[in-house]
Motif scaffolding. Sequence first.
Motif, PDB file in Angstrom:
ATOM      1  N   VAL A  33     102.450 -45.631 109.550  1.00 36.05           N
ATOM      2  CA  VAL A  33     102.566 -44.295 108.975  1.00 36.05           C
ATOM      3  C   VAL A  33     101.192 -43.884 108.460  1.00 36.05           C
ATOM      4  N   GLU A  34     100.926 -42.616 108.528  1.00 38.30           N
ATOM      5  CA  GLU A  34      99.632 -42.117 108.042  1.00 38.30           C
ATOM      6  C   GLU A  34      99.908 -40.817 107.298  1.00 38.30           C
ATOM      7  N   PHE A  35      99.163 -40.556 106.258  1.00 35.10           N
ATOM      8  CA  PHE A  35      99.393 -39.326 105.499  1.00 35.10           C
ATOM      9  C   PHE A  35      98.199 -38.394 105.587  1.00 35.10           C
ATOM     10  N   VAL A  36      98.497 -37.132 105.660  1.00 27.85           N
ATOM     11  CA  VAL A  36      97.448 -36.127 105.587  1.00 27.85           C
ATOM     12  C   VAL A  36      97.884 -35.094 104.559  1.00 27.85           C
ATOM     13  N   ARG A  37      96.973 -34.783 103.643  1.00 28.18           N
ATOM     14  CA  ARG A  37      97.322 -33.763 102.648  1.00 28.18           C
ATOM     15  C   ARG A  37      97.189 -32.392 103.278  1.00 28.18           C
ATOM     16  N   LEU A  38      98.209 -31.580 103.081  1.00 28.34           N
ATOM     17  CA  LEU A  38      98.144 -30.218 103.631  1.00 28.34           C
ATOM     18  C   LEU A  38      97.836 -29.201 102.554  1.00 28.34           C
ATOM     19  N   GLY A  39      98.134 -29.562 101.315  1.00 28.71           N
ATOM     20  CA  GLY A  39      97.877 -28.622 100.226  1.00 28.71           C
ATOM     21  C   GLY A  39      98.210 -29.320  98.929  1.00 28.71           C
ATOM     22  N   GLU A  40      98.261 -28.547  97.870  1.00 28.35           N
ATOM     23  CA  GLU A  40      98.531 -29.107  96.556  1.00 28.35           C
ATOM     24  C   GLU A  40      99.820 -29.921  96.553  1.00 28.35           C
ATOM     25  N   ARG A  41     100.820 -29.333  97.130  1.00 25.31           N
ATOM     26  CA  ARG A  41     102.144 -29.961  97.039  1.00 25.31           C
ATOM     27  C   ARG A  41     102.753 -30.271  98.397  1.00 25.31           C
ATOM     28  N   GLN A  42     101.900 -30.280  99.388  1.00 24.66           N
ATOM     29  CA  GLN A  42     102.423 -30.576 100.717  1.00 24.66           C
ATOM     30  C   GLN A  42     101.699 -31.743 101.324  1.00 24.66           C
ATOM     31  N   LEU A  43     102.479 -32.551 101.995  1.00 28.75           N
ATOM     32  CA  LEU A  43     101.964 -33.757 102.592  1.00 28.75           C
ATOM     33  C   LEU A  43     102.469 -33.785 104.019  1.00 28.75           C
ATOM     34  N   LEU A  44     101.653 -34.295 104.907  1.00 28.16           N
ATOM     35  CA  LEU A  44     102.137 -34.517 106.257  1.00 28.16           C
ATOM     36  C   LEU A  44     102.225 -36.016 106.489  1.00 28.16           C
ATOM     37  N   ALA A  45     103.412 -36.466 106.868  1.00 26.57           N
ATOM     38  CA  ALA A  45     103.578 -37.890 107.168  1.00 26.57           C
ATOM     39  C   ALA A  45     103.679 -38.041 108.670  1.00 26.57           C
ATOM     40  N   ILE A  46     102.874 -38.931 109.231  1.00 28.77           N
ATOM     41  CA  ILE A  46     102.918 -39.170 110.676  1.00 28.77           C
ATOM     42  C   ILE A  46     103.449 -40.559 110.920  1.00 28.77           C
ATOM     43  N   PHE A  47     104.584 -40.603 111.589  1.00 26.83           N
ATOM     44  CA  PHE A  47     105.184 -41.886 111.892  1.00 26.83           C
ATOM     45  C   PHE A  47     104.937 -42.212 113.349  1.00 26.83           C
ATOM     46  N   VAL A  48     104.525 -43.442 113.597  1.00 27.46           N
ATOM     47  CA  VAL A  48     104.344 -43.880 114.970  1.00 27.46           C
ATOM     48  C   VAL A  48     105.260 -45.065 115.200  1.00 27.46           C
ATOM     49  N   SER A  49     105.995 -45.036 116.308  1.00 30.44           N
ATOM     50  CA  SER A  49     106.875 -46.160 116.600  1.00 30.44           C
ATOM     51  C   SER A  49     106.188 -47.117 117.561  1.00 30.44           C
ATOM     52  N   GLU A  50     106.690 -48.330 117.611  1.00 34.31           N
ATOM     53  CA  GLU A  50     106.121 -49.345 118.505  1.00 34.31           C
ATOM     54  C   GLU A  50     106.128 -48.872 119.951  1.00 34.31           C
ATOM     55  N   ASP A  51     107.108 -48.077 120.300  1.00 36.01           N
ATOM     56  CA  ASP A  51     107.238 -47.656 121.691  1.00 36.01           C
ATOM     57  C   ASP A  51     106.418 -46.412 122.003  1.00 36.01           C
ATOM     58  N   ASP A 108     106.833 -32.639  94.096  1.00 35.57           N
ATOM     59  CA  ASP A 108     106.676 -32.037  92.773  1.00 35.57           C
ATOM     60  C   ASP A 108     105.324 -32.455  92.208  1.00 35.57           C
ATOM     61  N   ASP A 109     105.078 -33.752  92.212  1.00 32.17           N
ATOM     62  CA  ASP A 109     103.771 -34.286  91.786  1.00 32.17           C
ATOM     63  C   ASP A 109     102.874 -34.430  93.002  1.00 32.17           C
ATOM     64  N   ALA A 110     101.603 -34.232  92.774  1.00 31.01           N
ATOM     65  CA  ALA A 110     100.661 -34.498  93.845  1.00 31.01           C
ATOM     66  C   ALA A 110     100.036 -35.867  93.632  1.00 31.01           C
ATOM     67  N   PRO A 111     100.347 -36.818  94.483  1.00 37.13           N
ATOM     68  CA  PRO A 111      99.740 -38.141  94.312  1.00 37.13           C
ATOM     69  C   PRO A 111      98.274 -38.093  94.732  1.00 37.13           C
ATOM     70  N   SER A 112      97.487 -38.979  94.201  1.00 39.00           N
ATOM     71  CA  SER A 112      96.067 -38.995  94.540  1.00 39.00           C
ATOM     72  C   SER A 112      95.872 -39.594  95.925  1.00 39.00           C
ATOM     73  N   ALA A 113      94.677 -39.385  96.459  1.00 38.70           N
ATOM     74  CA  ALA A 113      94.373 -39.939  97.778  1.00 38.70           C
ATOM     75  C   ALA A 113      94.530 -41.447  97.761  1.00 38.70           C
ATOM     76  N   ASN A 114      94.134 -42.046  96.660  1.00 46.89           N
ATOM     77  CA  ASN A 114      94.252 -43.491  96.549  1.00 46.89           C
ATOM     78  C   ASN A 114      95.687 -43.971  96.588  1.00 46.89           C
TER      79      ASN A 114
END
Lengths: 348, 348
Positions: B137-155, B166-172
């Motif tokens: 899984v990889e995350f990309v921040r889209l904005g203050e309160r939006q996150l993009l999660a990218i899931f990749v499967s083995e196949d 609601d909360d914006a987690p830090s990059a870390n």
Amino acid sequence: MEITGRDQDILRATILCYIKTATPVGSRTLTKISELGLSPATIRNVMADLEELGYLEQPHASAGRVPTEKAYRFYVDHLLGPTLSAGEGDGLLALRFTPSEDVTDTLQEASRLLSLLSHYAGVVVTPRFSSQRFKRVEFVRLGERQLLAIFVSEDGFIQHRRIEMDDAPSANQLRQIAEELNSRFRGQDLHAIRATLVEEMREHKHRYDQLMQQILDAAQGSPTQPPGDLYVEGKTNILDFPEFAEAEKMKALFKTFEEKYMMMTLIEKSLDGDGVRVFIGSENAALGVNNLSLVLANYRCGEHSYGTLGVLGPTRMEYDRVIPLVDQVARLLGEFLTHPARTDRAAG
Amino acid sequence: MEITGRDQDILRATILCYIKTATPVGSRTLTKISELGLSPATIRNVMADLEELGYLEQPHASAGRVPTEKAYRFYVDHLLGPTLSAGEGDGLLALRFTPSEDVTDTLQEASRLLSLLSHYAGVVVTPRFSSQRFKRVEFVRLGERQLLAIFVSEDGFIQHRRIEMDDAPSANQLRQIAEELNSRFRGQDLHAIRATLVEEMREHKHRYDQLMQQILDAAQGSPTQPPGDLYVEGKTNILDFPEFAEAEKMKALFKTFEEKYMMMTLIEKSLDGDGVRVFIGSENAALGVNNLSLVLANYRCGEHSYGTLGVLGPTRMEYDRVIPLVDQVARLLGEFLTHPARTDRAAG
DNA sequence: GTTTAGCACTCGACGTAACTGAGTGCTAAC
DNA sequence: GTTAGCACTCAGTTACGTCGAGTGCTAAAC
């Protein structure tokens, strides 16, 4: 060669009547419907003139007249001016537009709205990704020689592209590249970024040359990958019109819809200015059907980027209703995509 | 109540003839075509019996007979057994299958192959993402309160989902979460991962509770987001069959195709075993058309995950040709998806 | 008892002919 | 320039007769 005032009135009335009924319009019918106070015989004379000029034609000798493409063209270009500004008000429209957080969902929604309000088919082409402002890139390794590059644009469009490599860069190298790209190029469009990098590479050749090249190529999109996407909603609306009642016509229409790619490139190519434009009948010959019209407008998406949307319907389309509709939806969508927060608050 | 040997032969002959010609089959026609050496009169008697049993019916009194759904069912279940193994050999098929590096392209290609070889429409439903093995899984921040999660499967399937927070987690924090998920859960399916995490959260409550929950929910897919995708190729093939020549029938077919989601859930629900299964006519009532049949099989995708593929055509389908075809394509695709390298080498 | 030949009957498909009516073009009068 | 009147055209519909594929039934043949 020019058409006098009264002739224009009669032409307009003929077109309107035909748009409404889809059956050839006779002189008697026009006397009843229009407020011209002219006898059938007079109208017959005028219609004969209009036929000679190529604006009307008869399916057979003893039938009424049907407008030609030339007539629709004239109608749209010259007879429609005053009516257009009198749209049904942006307010009402905005109420029915329910944008989503996801940009592609929003575009699809716009397409649905166009279809719903026009009673024809709504079409939306996404903006060319490569002309959008870059926000971020992220890499995910898929295998020894495969990389997934995820590009996010400022306006919220996301694209992922698979990249085949000869060398496998290390995780660190990838992170480094990503970070460099992210920090340096945010806000620029991919075209510009590519130009800058190509220039730079020529000056200082460094290790990542080839990989970088591949990444940029991927971002631009290959010729086999379409540069955007097309949403068509309400196809079945068109089926109900009598011009497609025969099985053959319907089959042709079906095949047109199958060729999504064809349609997309046609729409993309046909527009590169501001405002609404109308493409009538055989002007869309690429569709493989010659009795369809397209009413198109560009919508703004960010500062530099545009997509196209509009309505697809029979040549016999209610242009007076559809043209302002397309105009308004394009504005509304552009507004939302460029200042999402403001519209969002208004709609929510 | 059971049908004797000769009656079966006549039923089979009737069905085969009707599949070929799409016109009601008369007793005379059967004597000419079949090798039974029986007179029309005899066949008439048998046909009358078969009609009484519900296997045949007459469109009108002085016409030949047409097989009922019951007849097709019987034909597929009991009269087709011996023919089935005699497919045209996997080798030939494999030659025409040109998988791509991209999994979704490969699925679309499989659909195209099915359509091409069957002369009907090919359908492929992607595996439910949540049942696949997690790779990364990889995350990309889209904005203050939006996150993009990218899931990749083995196949090789990729899905991205927007996550509202609601909360914006830090990059870390994000990197930490991603790394934890990636290192701990690789190779498990999302269902299992979710179960594990829910359990764990209950024991040691830690900071990321809510965010983690949202990420997992996103990965599972919401009910409004369809859990997979559907590829239908060769729709226009079906248009050319005489059963859809009338405009009304064609319109109904069109509407069926528009309802992609409906079709997908129907296909997904109808199959959860191994081997080919056939759904005839009104068994697919959900499609809104009752003269279509589906020949479906699951294809393997990795160890635990399955998708479904098959052929959609008129009830009057050449089952004897299509069933082995679907079987073989399912195997071939499964083989490729599960051991991409091996098949890849063989094909390239 | 099963199979077949023969025959009267049914009914959709097709082709032809007659009728209808919407609409035209032309001419002469207003 | 406009209108009324009239003869003409032609697609669409209805009515009708014919054709032929196919059936069901009965009686004869195997």
